[in-house]
Design a protein around this motif. Structure first.
Motif, PDB file in Angstrom:
ATOM      1  N   GLU A 167      47.135-124.262 -11.365  1.00 33.04           N
ATOM      2  CA  GLU A 167      46.769-123.675 -12.646  1.00 33.04           C
ATOM      3  C   GLU A 167      47.042-124.688 -13.740  1.00 33.04           C
ATOM      4  OE1 GLU A 167      48.947-120.341 -15.303  1.00 33.04           O
ATOM      5  OE2 GLU A 167      48.301-119.656 -13.346  1.00 33.04           O
ATOM      6  N   PHE A 168      46.233-124.692 -14.781  1.00 33.21           N
ATOM      7  CA  PHE A 168      46.547-125.503 -15.949  1.00 33.21           C
ATOM      8  C   PHE A 168      46.053-124.803 -17.197  1.00 33.21           C
ATOM      9  CE2 PHE A 168      42.250-127.236 -15.342  1.00 33.21           C
ATOM     10  CZ  PHE A 168      41.808-127.418 -16.654  1.00 33.21           C
ATOM     11  N   MET A 169      46.669-125.160 -18.310  1.00 29.72           N
ATOM     12  CA  MET A 169      46.275-124.597 -19.599  1.00 29.72           C
ATOM     13  C   MET A 169      45.539-125.675 -20.393  1.00 29.72           C
ATOM     14  SD  MET A 169      49.645-122.353 -20.571  1.00 29.72           S
ATOM     15  CE  MET A 169      49.028-121.914 -22.162  1.00 29.72           C
ATOM     16  N   ALA A 170      44.518-125.282 -21.080  1.00 31.38           N
ATOM     17  CA  ALA A 170      43.772-126.195 -21.945  1.00 31.38           C
ATOM     18  C   ALA A 170      44.567-126.436 -23.222  1.00 31.38           C
ATOM     19  CB  ALA A 170      42.414-125.581 -22.258  1.00 31.38           C
ATOM     20  N   GLU A 171      44.042-127.256 -24.105  1.00 31.95           N
ATOM     21  CA  GLU A 171      44.716-127.488 -25.386  1.00 31.95           C
ATOM     22  C   GLU A 171      44.918-126.185 -26.133  1.00 31.95           C
ATOM     23  OE1 GLU A 171      43.041-130.586 -27.775  1.00 31.95           O
ATOM     24  OE2 GLU A 171      42.782-131.897 -26.034  1.00 31.95           O
ATOM     25  N   ASP A 172      44.003-125.265 -25.979  1.00 33.29           N
ATOM     26  CA  ASP A 172      44.124-123.932 -26.572  1.00 33.29           C
ATOM     27  C   ASP A 172      44.973-123.092 -25.624  1.00 33.29           C
ATOM     28  OD1 ASP A 172      43.818-121.283 -27.347  1.00 33.29           O
ATOM     29  OD2 ASP A 172      41.660-121.421 -27.656  1.00 33.29           O
ATOM     30  N   PRO A 173      46.176-122.667 -26.026  1.00 30.39           N
ATOM     31  CA  PRO A 173      47.074-121.948 -25.113  1.00 30.39           C
ATOM     32  C   PRO A 173      46.551-120.594 -24.650  1.00 30.39           C
ATOM     33  CG  PRO A 173      47.998-122.030 -27.332  1.00 30.39           C
ATOM     34  CD  PRO A 173      46.765-122.881 -27.332  1.00 30.39           C
ATOM     35  N   SER A 174      45.490-120.094 -25.280  1.00 30.47           N
ATOM     36  CA  SER A 174      44.934-118.815 -24.839  1.00 30.47           C
ATOM     37  C   SER A 174      43.964-118.994 -23.663  1.00 30.47           C
ATOM     38  CB  SER A 174      44.204-118.117 -25.986  1.00 30.47           C
ATOM     39  OG  SER A 174      43.038-118.846 -26.337  1.00 30.47           O
ATOM     40  N   LYS A 175      43.704-120.249 -23.277  1.00 28.16           N
ATOM     41  CA  LYS A 175      42.768-120.522 -22.186  1.00 28.16           C
ATOM     42  C   LYS A 175      43.511-121.070 -20.977  1.00 28.16           C
ATOM     43  CE  LYS A 175      38.869-121.288 -25.238  1.00 28.16           C
ATOM     44  NZ  LYS A 175      37.861-122.218 -25.718  1.00 28.16           N
ATOM     45  N   VAL A 176      43.446-120.318 -19.879  1.00 26.90           N
ATOM     46  CA  VAL A 176      44.093-120.713 -18.631  1.00 26.90           C
ATOM     47  C   VAL A 176      43.013-120.910 -17.578  1.00 26.90           C
ATOM     48  CG1 VAL A 176      45.720-120.015 -16.831  1.00 26.90           C
ATOM     49  CG2 VAL A 176      46.189-119.440 -19.225  1.00 26.90           C
TER      50      VAL A 176
END
Length: 175
Positions: A2-11
């Motif tokens: 799993e990883f998160m994008a620069e936008d923390p609301s996007k996983v």
């Protein structure tokens, strides 16, 4: 993985060797916004294809409908629509000819029929995989439970749909 994008609301999660896929909420549908239009088309003898992919998730706001980052389960949306239009039968097409218990095990068994009580028992046993057969069975249960005129549900494959309608395969769910 799993990883998160620069936008923390996007996983994002790895998708079975097919790359990465964004993970969003999957709320149960509460209403089919176009139900009245669909009923009108059905009343005028049109063939209607609706709820493909579950539909577009929206919320009601003061300014009207607004799209949201979510995904609506197609089986649950289809069940809700079938209830709204007072259908006699809900047919859910999938990759297998019938619902099985002990799926992919040496003692796998196809079920030609299940009652709501059978479904509840098998769900409690963990027989149906989440994100696979479980939402299909639960959607059929909801349709049958909320059908006041004896409606039934059928789960089968597209390839065997005609045979299933003749009772030769598939799983019929009743009260």
């Amino acid at each position: 993985k799993e990883f998160m994008a620069e936008d923390p609301s996007k996983v994002f999660v790895e998708d079975s060797g097919r790359g990465w896929r964004r993970v969003v909420a999957s709320p149960d549908p509460k209403k089919i916004v176009e139900a009245d239009s669909i009923l009108n088309l059905l009343d005028n003898e049109f063939i209607v294809i609706a709820c493909g992919g579950g539909g577009i998730p929206v919320v009601e706001t003061e300014d009207g409908l607004r799209g949201v980052a979510a995904v609506i389960d197609k089986d649950r949306a289809s069940s809700l629509l079938a209830q709204d239009v007072r259908a006699d039968r809900l047919i859910i097409l999938t990759a297998v000819d019938a619902v099985c218990i002990n799926f992919n095990k040496p003692d796998q068994k196809e079920l030609s029929s299940m009652t709501i009580a059978d479904c509840e028992k098998y769900i409690a046993e963990g027989q149906f995989a989440p994100g696979s057969m479980l939402p299909k069975v639960e959607s059929c249960m909801e349709f049958v439970k909320n059908n006041d005129h004896g409606g039934t549900a059928l789960i089968t494959s597209l390839a065997r749909a005609a045979d299933a309608l003749e009772g030769k395969t598939g799983t019929v769910i009743t009260r």
